[in-house]
Write a protein that holds these residues in place. Sequence first.
Motif, mmCIF file in Angstrom:
data_model
loop_
_atom_site.group_PDB
_atom_site.id
_atom_site.type_symbol
_atom_site.label_atom_id
_atom_site.label_comp_id
_atom_site.label_asym_id
_atom_site.label_seq_id
_atom_site.Cartn_x
_atom_site.Cartn_y
_atom_site.Cartn_z
ATOM 1 N N ASP A 133 0.824 -1.221 0.000
ATOM 2 C CA ASP A 133 0.000 0.000 0.000
ATOM 3 C C ASP A 133 0.854 1.266 0.000
ATOM 4 O OD1 ASP A 133 0.882 -0.512 2.595
ATOM 5 O OD2 ASP A 133 -0.903 0.330 3.540
ATOM 6 N N LYS A 134 2.172 1.114 0.178
ATOM 7 C CA LYS A 134 3.045 2.297 0.214
ATOM 8 C C LYS A 134 4.002 2.342 -0.976
ATOM 9 C CE LYS A 134 3.003 2.310 5.257
ATOM 10 N NZ LYS A 134 2.511 0.931 5.480
ATOM 11 N N GLU A 135 3.870 1.354 -1.883
ATOM 12 C CA GLU A 135 4.798 1.257 -3.012
ATOM 13 C C GLU A 135 5.055 2.579 -3.729
ATOM 14 O OE1 GLU A 135 2.693 -1.600 -5.455
ATOM 15 O OE2 GLU A 135 4.639 -2.435 -6.018
ATOM 16 N N ALA A 136 3.972 3.244 -4.138
ATOM 17 C CA ALA A 136 4.132 4.449 -4.961
ATOM 18 C C ALA A 136 4.848 5.544 -4.173
ATOM 19 C CB ALA A 136 2.772 4.937 -5.459
ATOM 20 N N ASP A 137 4.489 5.709 -2.908
ATOM 21 C CA ASP A 137 5.141 6.737 -2.082
ATOM 22 C C ASP A 137 6.611 6.399 -1.848
ATOM 23 O OD1 ASP A 137 2.826 8.236 -1.847
ATOM 24 O OD2 ASP A 137 2.199 7.252 0.013
ATOM 25 N N LYS A 180 13.232 8.335 -5.575
ATOM 26 C CA LYS A 180 13.613 9.242 -6.666
ATOM 27 C C LYS A 180 14.050 10.597 -6.115
ATOM 28 C CE LYS A 180 10.934 6.913 -10.265
ATOM 29 N NZ LYS A 180 9.644 6.812 -10.974
ATOM 30 N N ALA A 181 13.371 11.075 -5.090
ATOM 31 C CA ALA A 181 13.750 12.362 -4.484
ATOM 32 C C ALA A 181 15.121 12.259 -3.816
ATOM 33 C CB ALA A 181 12.685 12.798 -3.476
ATOM 34 N N LEU A 182 15.364 11.172 -3.087
ATOM 35 C CA LEU A 182 16.672 10.990 -2.444
ATOM 36 C C LEU A 182 17.786 10.958 -3.476
ATOM 37 C CD1 LEU A 182 15.826 8.186 0.149
ATOM 38 C CD2 LEU A 182 16.471 10.546 0.678
ATOM 39 N N ALA A 183 17.509 10.309 -4.606
ATOM 40 C CA ALA A 183 18.543 10.147 -5.638
ATOM 41 C C ALA A 183 18.868 11.464 -6.340
ATOM 42 C CB ALA A 183 18.126 9.073 -6.641
ATOM 43 N N GLN A 184 18.009 12.460 -6.174
ATOM 44 C CA GLN A 184 18.360 13.796 -6.675
ATOM 45 C C GLN A 184 19.532 14.353 -5.864
ATOM 46 O OE1 GLN A 184 16.592 15.668 -9.168
ATOM 47 N NE2 GLN A 184 15.487 13.762 -9.569
ATOM 48 N N ALA A 185 19.506 14.113 -4.557
ATOM 49 C CA ALA A 185 20.542 14.651 -3.659
ATOM 50 C C ALA A 185 21.780 13.757 -3.617
ATOM 51 C CB ALA A 185 19.963 14.807 -2.252
ATOM 52 N N LEU A 241 8.548 8.133 6.418
ATOM 53 C CA LEU A 241 7.849 6.988 5.817
ATOM 54 C C LEU A 241 8.706 5.723 5.858
ATOM 55 C CD1 LEU A 241 5.554 5.821 3.921
ATOM 56 C CD2 LEU A 241 6.955 6.624 2.011
ATOM 57 N N PHE A 242 9.998 5.867 5.546
ATOM 58 C CA PHE A 242 10.919 4.722 5.558
ATOM 59 C C PHE A 242 11.054 4.171 6.978
ATOM 60 C CE2 PHE A 242 14.019 5.417 1.726
ATOM 61 C CZ PHE A 242 12.953 5.626 0.873
ATOM 62 N N ILE A 273 18.005 -6.749 10.131
ATOM 63 C CA ILE A 273 18.014 -5.977 8.892
ATOM 64 C C ILE A 273 16.646 -6.167 8.259
ATOM 65 C CG2 ILE A 273 18.943 -5.864 6.541
ATOM 66 C CD1 ILE A 273 21.689 -6.360 7.622
ATOM 67 N N VAL A 274 16.045 -5.073 7.824
ATOM 68 C CA VAL A 274 14.737 -5.130 7.167
ATOM 69 C C VAL A 274 14.938 -4.777 5.708
ATOM 70 C CG1 VAL A 274 12.445 -4.066 7.020
ATOM 71 C CG2 VAL A 274 13.451 -4.561 9.264
ATOM 72 N N SER A 275 14.441 -5.622 4.805
ATOM 73 C CA SER A 275 14.624 -5.419 3.374
ATOM 74 C C SER A 275 13.265 -5.254 2.694
ATOM 75 C CB SER A 275 15.386 -6.624 2.830
ATOM 76 O OG SER A 275 14.945 -6.999 1.557
ATOM 77 N N VAL A 276 13.147 -4.244 1.839
ATOM 78 C CA VAL A 276 11.901 -3.936 1.130
ATOM 79 C C VAL A 276 12.184 -3.985 -0.372
ATOM 80 C CG1 VAL A 276 10.099 -2.199 0.761
ATOM 81 C CG2 VAL A 276 11.186 -2.413 3.025
ATOM 82 N N SER A 277 11.436 -4.805 -1.097
ATOM 83 C CA SER A 277 11.608 -4.931 -2.547
ATOM 84 C C SER A 277 10.576 -4.083 -3.283
ATOM 85 C CB SER A 277 11.419 -6.394 -2.968
ATOM 86 O OG SER A 277 12.471 -7.192 -2.467
ATOM 87 N N LEU A 278 11.016 -3.396 -4.324
ATOM 88 C CA LEU A 278 10.132 -2.539 -5.125
ATOM 89 C C LEU A 278 10.460 -2.713 -6.601
ATOM 90 C CD1 LEU A 278 10.536 0.740 -3.008
ATOM 91 C CD2 LEU A 278 8.457 -0.680 -3.117
ATOM 92 N N GLY A 279 9.424 -2.708 -7.437
ATOM 93 C CA GLY A 279 9.664 -2.758 -8.876
ATOM 94 C C GLY A 279 9.765 -4.178 -9.395
#
Length: 213
Positions: A28-32, A38-43, A95-96, A143-149
Amino acid sequence: MSPQNGFARLDLFTTLPGLAVLPGFALDKEADLVRAVKALAQAAPFRRMKTPGGREMSAAMTNCGAAGWVSDAKGYRYARQDPLSGQPWPEMPVLFYELAAGAAAAGGFADFQPDMALINRYEPGAKMTLHQDLDEQDFSAPIVSVSLGLPAIFLWGGLSRADKPARLHLNSGDVLVWGGKARKFFHGIAPVKAGVHELTGAARLNLTFRRAL
Ligand code: MD3
Ligand code: FE
């Protein structure tokens, strides 16, 4: 230590000593989550680091939080500054943090307070060879791992490199919690297959939350 293939997916979560599989916990949080990456990768842009042996890793990486995992000719370590910018890594989004703490609690680890997240990006063909995560200070934390995509096959060995790894299919939104004895298991990712995901395009993202410092 050789779990049967597929077994974990039959239940909402199943534990070996220290392992919890939480299929779809982050769906339910995938899109966010993807937007936040993407925002983090800007910095702090994704970059392919070099191993101490001089090979370029096939997964691209960035970090957020109090420290970042880095690798170069000098070795592997946690660094408080991004070597690309000389600046501290971006702060970990709330959120993370809340997702990681909630997943850890659901997996049997109350009070997990991650201080950083390593973010891996796998384009088709990228992989991670079997390794242990031993650069953190505190092995009592999970360690907590979250897969996306894009999906991937997670390779899950034992405490010895020679242990034949089991394979676990990971889909977007799946969360794994590794603690206790499982914390030092060898693990890796098989080469990611070509494909396109609506949120990430031709990529798999993985967030690993750690207590590193
Ligand atoms: C089991 N990442 O970043 S996440 C890594 O999908 C890493 O990008 C993989 O291995 C990925 O170090 C796998 C699952 C994972 C992460 C850490 C573990 C499993 C683990 C640490 C100990 C045991
Ligand atoms: Fe790892």
